[in-house]
Design an enzyme around this catalytic site. Sequence first.
Site, PDB file in Angstrom:
ATOM      1  NE  ARG A  68      -0.768   1.628   3.811  1.00  0.00           N
ATOM      2  CZ  ARG A  68       0.318   2.330   4.137  1.00  0.00           C
ATOM      3  NH1 ARG A  68       1.465   1.714   4.407  1.00  0.00           N
ATOM      4  NH2 ARG A  68       0.271   3.640   4.175  1.00  0.00           N
ATOM      5  N   GLY A  69       0.257   2.398  -0.157  1.00  0.00           N
ATOM      6  CA  GLY A  69       0.993   3.656  -0.196  1.00  0.00           C
ATOM      7  C   GLY A  69       1.254   4.060  -1.628  1.00  0.00           C
ATOM      8  CB  ALA A  70       0.640   7.249  -3.411  1.00  0.00           C
ATOM      9  NE  ARG A 102      -6.393   0.541  -2.230  1.00  0.00           N
ATOM     10  CZ  ARG A 102      -5.945   1.154  -1.129  1.00  0.00           C
ATOM     11  NH1 ARG A 102      -4.676   1.065  -0.789  1.00  0.00           N
ATOM     12  NH2 ARG A 102      -6.782   1.862  -0.387  1.00  0.00           N
ATOM     13  CD  GLN A 216      -4.340   2.174   7.052  1.00  0.00           C
ATOM     14  OE1 GLN A 216      -4.976   2.651   8.013  1.00  0.00           O
ATOM     15  NE2 GLN A 216      -4.900   1.924   5.886  1.00  0.00           N
ATOM     16  CG  ASP A 257      -3.358   7.408  -1.464  1.00  0.00           C
ATOM     17  OD1 ASP A 257      -2.955   6.273  -1.758  1.00  0.00           O
ATOM     18  OD2 ASP A 257      -3.328   7.872  -0.305  1.00  0.00           O
ATOM     19  CG  ASN A 267      -3.458  11.302   2.828  1.00  0.00           C
ATOM     20  OD1 ASN A 267      -2.726  10.539   2.186  1.00  0.00           O
ATOM     21  ND2 ASN A 267      -3.287  11.512   4.121  1.00  0.00           N
ATOM     22  CE  LYS A 268      -5.773   4.970   4.071  1.00  0.00           C
ATOM     23  NZ  LYS A 268      -6.469   3.934   3.269  1.00  0.00           N
TER      24      LYS A 268
END
Length: 396
Positions: A68-70, A102, A216, A257, A267-268
């Site tokens: 995960r993570g851009a 995603r 996270q 993201d 973002n999250k």
Amino acid sequence: MVDQTEGRSATPAPDDAPVPVPALRWEEPPEGPVVVLLDQTRLPAEEVELVCTDVPALVDAVRSLAVRGAPLLGLAGAYGVALAAARGYDVTEAAEHLAHARPTAVNLEYGVRRAERAYRAVAEGGGDLEQAAAAALAEARALHREDAEASERMAAHGLELLGELLPGGGYRILTHCNTGALVSGGGGTAFGVVRSAHRAGELRRLWVDETRPLLQGARLTAYEAAREGMAYTVLTDSAAGSLFAAGEVDAVLVGADRIAADGSAANKIGTYPLAVLARYHHVPFLVVAPVTTVDAGTADGASIEVEQRPGHEVTEFAPPTVPGAGAEPGGGLPVAPLGAQAYNPAFDVTPAELITAIVTERGVVSPVTGDALAELCARPAPGPEGPPSGNGMMGS
């Protein structure tokens, strides 16, 4: 196909140079090439690696948030195309599956298309399939190097900007989700800036939002902060307001993201409320992301597609110590009545007017406007000698 190696205790590395397990790497064992991932759903309890031998396994890892993570999703996409090519699978089909695994994270499709274009250029230019596969892998590795270099430049620009905004040092920084080496081929985005401040002796306290529902922050950012020997404190997302009210936050640093053309940043989930709190309390709110996260084709924040996650991620708790917990409804511990409906967007969007600055490897945009962002993205990429002098702030 995915294999799991034996789990190892996640203990801090000694001294000042922690050496975590790489979040992603390419390997070529005798039985064929593989993409090896650190399973982030099992942290911090165990460092367990997933060995992906095909694209469906990699897509599953992306969707389950094992990877995960851009920026790291961009690398996973590029290496996934290289994996399909090297193993003789249909590259077009593989690229489509990966690119749409995603929807919000723009870097995923960016990495996929870069490797796919490199493959096509050779395959359609007279090269054989082996040469085309080698070209895709070379492009993935080039993107990996670029991401590591971008991390270093973002950290340098971000640290310089903090010095300008908050002279005197001793920063108390609030962050959300995870933005360190676990999301990057290098040191990360927002956490990379925090790490630079820590190593410069300027970090007084890192406030780590737990980041519900998948934690996270508590699981991953705290894991990285502990490895770095930082002074950090985990808090529930709902406690952030009391920190601001008590004057305990000097700056908010987050990743992104997808950044729309107007500077709005997805973002999250939980990021937007922090931006509102920061504005009310006159605290700088900084978004740190590479220019590959900027999507000029998405006009504004309202146009960003926000991924909706399964409701059971909210209504159940899945301990990272239990392999596979939370993957399907009923796999975790219930925290809401049976049949409860849940609203579970993976991201929210912060409008540009609430963002003090966007920090990239090419410099800083502040105030954040569409024109200034476009001008920065049009700059040539920095050379290998490192970041230019000055943080490159525009529009100020």
